[in-house]
Write a protein that holds these residues in place. Structure first.
Motif: not given
Length: 104
Positions: A5-17, A59-67
């Motif tokens: 599972x990846x954050x929503x914009x990761x595919x877009x960022x991969x494509x940009x590279x 910790x910010x990443x943990x919070x994103x998953x918790x949300x």
């Protein structure tokens, strides 16, 4: 790379590279399982952090998953905070650093 599972914009960022990500959308059961895996991953990354800055990032990443998990269970971030605050009012937080050794 292991599928995860990846954050929503990761595919877009991969494509940009200039790379082509292959993705699929998870069903509800797969999503919850993937969030559980992601929570473990992010907690491990937090525990391995070497600096305060990287610890806060993790910790910010943990919070994103918790949300995201709260949303799965029908709770908004605000509702989750209400539950957290109510529990803290009843049972306290961890600011006093109390370590229970045993009970006689």
């Amino acid at each position: 790379m292991t599928p995860k599972l990846v954050r929503d914009r990761i595919p877009e960022l991969i494509s940009a590279h200039g790379e082509r990500p292959r993705t699929r959308r998870l069903d509800d059961k797969e999503y919850v399982a993937a969030l559980h895996d992601k929570l473990q991953e992010e907690c491990q990354e937090y525990l391995s952090a070497n600096t305060d800055v990287s610890a806060v990032e993790e910790l910010a990443d943990v919070m994103e998953v918790v949300r995201a998990l709260a949303a799965v269970h029908g709770a908004s971030p605000e509702a989750l905070e209400v539950v957290r605050a109510e529990k803290a009012a009843r049972r306290g937080g961890f600011l006093e650093r109390i370590y229970l050794i045993d009970v006689e």
